[in-house]
Design an enzyme around this catalytic site. Structure first.
Site, PDB file in Angstrom:
ATOM      1  N   GLU A  43      60.228  56.948  72.055  1.00 53.95           N
ATOM      2  CA  GLU A  43      60.810  56.756  72.263  1.00 53.95           C
ATOM      3  C   GLU A  43      61.314  57.471  73.607  1.00 53.95           C
ATOM      4  OE1 GLU A  43      65.756  56.781  71.110  1.00 53.95           O
ATOM      5  OE2 GLU A  43      64.472  57.563  69.598  1.00 53.95           O
ATOM      6  N   LYS A 109      67.804  49.138  73.143  1.00 54.81           N
ATOM      7  CA  LYS A 109      68.426  50.223  71.370  1.00 54.81           C
ATOM      8  C   LYS A 109      69.382  49.635  70.462  1.00 54.81           C
ATOM      9  CE  LYS A 109      68.380  54.694  69.122  1.00 54.81           C
ATOM     10  NZ  LYS A 109      68.765  55.792  69.944  1.00 54.81           N
ATOM     11  N   CYS A 145      64.263  54.235  66.684  1.00 54.46           N
ATOM     12  CA  CYS A 145      64.497  55.259  66.015  1.00 54.46           C
ATOM     13  C   CYS A 145      65.706  54.784  65.447  1.00 54.46           C
ATOM     14  CB  CYS A 145      64.923  56.281  66.881  1.00 54.46           C
ATOM     15  SG  CYS A 145      65.150  57.593  66.360  1.00 54.46           S
TER      16      CYS A 145
END
Length: 256
Positions: A43, A109, A145
């Site tokens: 990321e 995300k 993440c």
């Protein structure tokens, strides 16, 4: 049964997208030389958190993404890497670009890091769609993440047929954060009954509440076993995904 050679390129990125592209390109070349067909980068490969994300954000046809496409095409590999692209509301999207032969996709995300004193949503607009791609006959899901803390996303990716889930990250350091990372990567692979390739930024000293990295990139099998794990420093993890294990686990324990 299909086998896929994969790599996690655990690098540390800074504020300069040009320098970060050079770092990413060199890591992808090493992974390809080691036989990887899919290479995960962390990321925030475009630029680290703590950078002015609005100022550095680029569209998916910008110079950073174009540079990744060029090296992916040259080497014949699929790259999954984190970048920031402008959002319609003045914020940015925290986006994974997946690019390479026969593959061109992006994942925004969904779950934003509004935790441990950070407020990712102040600067980042959430995505809403799950994304899978196909790499050499293997169905690959994408997540980023903080998504690791939301089990349902990984169960849904398993139900969508993902045999491997790639999770680029910039996991913030802190008390017990290494233990949480290890636990969650293993648990989410078990939830999806899928292989999971987690690629974190290499360990970087914390700066305020901005998440940077702890390293510990890992390849986890569908039973939740860590087949390989890196330490804290910049390094390259290379391993093989065997989709036959997904089918066997799902047949024995039909939770999906």
């Amino acid at each position: 049964m299909t086998s896929l050679r994969v790599a996690a390129a655990q690098v540390s990125t800074g504020a300069d997208p040009v320098a970060n592209l050079a770092t990413a390109t060199e890591a992808v070349r090493r992974a390809a030389a080691a036989g990887a067909s899919l290479v995960a980068l962390p990321e925030a490969t475009l630029a680290a958190f703590g950078t002015d994300l609005r100022a550095i954000a680029e569209p998916l046809d910008g110079p950073f993404a174009t540079g990744l496409r060029k090296v992916a095409a040259e080497l014949g590999v699929v790259i999954v890497a984190g970048l920031f692209e402008p959002a319609d509301d003045g914020r940015v999207h925290n986006t994974l670009l997946a690019t390479g032969p026969g593959v061109e996709a992006s994942y925004r995300k969904i779950h934003l890091y509004d935790a441990f004193g950070s407020r990712e949503s102040d600067l980042v607009a959430p995505g809403k769609d799950l994304v899978t791609i196909e790499v050499a006959g293997v169905r690959v899901g994408l997540a980023t993440c903080y998504d690791l803390r939301f089990a349902a996303q990984f169960t849904d990716l398993g139900r969508a047929g993902a045999e491997l889930i790639v999770v680029p990250a910039s996991w913030g350091a802190g008390p017990a954060k290494e233990d949480q990372w290890d636990l969650l990567t293993r648990a989410r692979a078990s939830d999806a009954q899928s292989w999971l390739l987690a690629c974190d930024q290499a360990w970087t000293p914390p700066v305020g509440t901005d998440p940077l990295g702890i390293g510990r990139s890992a390849l986890i099998d569908p039973l939740g076993h860590a087949r390989a794990r890196l330490g804290a420093e910049a390094d390259l993890l290379v391993g093989t995904v065997d989709t036959g294990l997904c089918a066997a686990v799902r047949a024995r324990v039909p939770i999906l």
